[in-house]
Design an enzyme around this catalytic site. Structure first.
Site, short mmCIF file in Angstrom:
data_model
loop_
_atom_site.label_atom_id
_atom_site.label_comp_id
_atom_site.label_asym_id
_atom_site.label_seq_id
_atom_site.Cartn_x
_atom_site.Cartn_y
_atom_site.Cartn_z
CB ILE A 58 -0.95 -0.01 1.21
CG1 ILE A 58 -0.26 0.05 2.44
CG2 ILE A 58 -1.93 -1.16 1.18
CD1 ILE A 58 -1.07 0.66 3.63
NE ARG A 62 14.06 6.58 5.07
CZ ARG A 62 13.13 7.11 5.73
NH1 ARG A 62 12.46 8.30 5.23
NH2 ARG A 62 13.02 6.95 7.15
CG ASP A 175 11.34 9.65 8.32
OD1 ASP A 175 11.60 10.28 7.68
OD2 ASP A 175 11.15 8.46 8.42
#
Length: 218
Positions: A58, A62, A175
């Site tokens: 989905i 990375r 992140d």
């Protein structure tokens, strides 16, 4: 599927290495205080994803998110891209699991269901989020409304504030991007990745990481 058959010695070696690295991260992030984490077998992961079938993907970046069913429960399964010994990633899978386990009680964090340590890098199993990763535009190119963006921004800010204040050491995520934010059936935002997070030592307000960047909390 070719490439996913492992010998018993491979499984044992990966389990021992990942187990020891995981304990180190738990101690570093939380002073050794954490909730028990469910460990799934590689057979369970391969069955849930049909041997990491591309039709189950989905989200692909990375790392790859698969949808699957494990123990009759829908789940999201996170696997690192390029997870072989000759192409190490800067992402820290063990830290991701450690911090995610500490944050799973927060309503704006994707709940950790468990992990599998029998692969080269741990595979993470999380609650299912019906609406998938955040999309800033729908399929016909219509942008996400400002009210929806504001709601998502507030919810992720709540998770980040908790990350900064709830533990012995301040943890900085580093992140946050749409690919790492999932939406449940009610449109509630769930932060999913802590693999690049870094801790600030207790009593300090800043820290240098291994790339000599200065991170601080004001």
């Amino acid at each position: 599927m070719k490439g996913w058959f492992k010998t018993e010695s491979d499984t044992s070696r990966h389990s021992d290495k990942n187990g020891s690295l995981f304990v180190e991260e738990i101690i570093s992030c939380s002073d050794g205080k954490y909730n028990p984490i469910r460990i799934f077998s590689s057979d369970q992961i391969l069955k849930a994803t049909n041997n990491f079938d591309a039709n189950h993907i989905i989200s692909h970046g990375r790392f790859i998110w698969y949808k699957g069913t494990i123990e009759e429960r829908k789940a999201l399964i996170k696997k690192w891209e390029g997870d072989h010994v000759f192409s190490p990633s800067a992402d820290n899978a063990h830290r991701d699991i450690a911090v995610l386990s500490m944050m799973s009680s927060h309503k704006n964090v994707l709940k950790l269901l468990g992990c599998c340590v029998e692969f080269v890098k741990p595979v993470i199993v999380c609650e299912y989020a019906d609406k998938g990763p955040l999309q800033l535009e729908d399929k016909d190119g219509t942008p996400l409304s400002w009210s929806a963006r504001l709601k998502i921004g507030k919810e992720i800010a709540n998770a980040v504030a908790y990350l900064h204040m709830a533990f012995p050491r301040i943890i900085i995520n580093r992140d946050i991007n749409p690919q790492n934010i999932f939406l449940d059936e009610n449109g509630t935002a769930k932060l999913s990745s802590f693999c690049l997070s870094i801790s600030i030592p207790e009593g300090e307000s800043s820290v240098f990481d291994d790339k000599v960047f200065l991170w601080n909390i004001r």
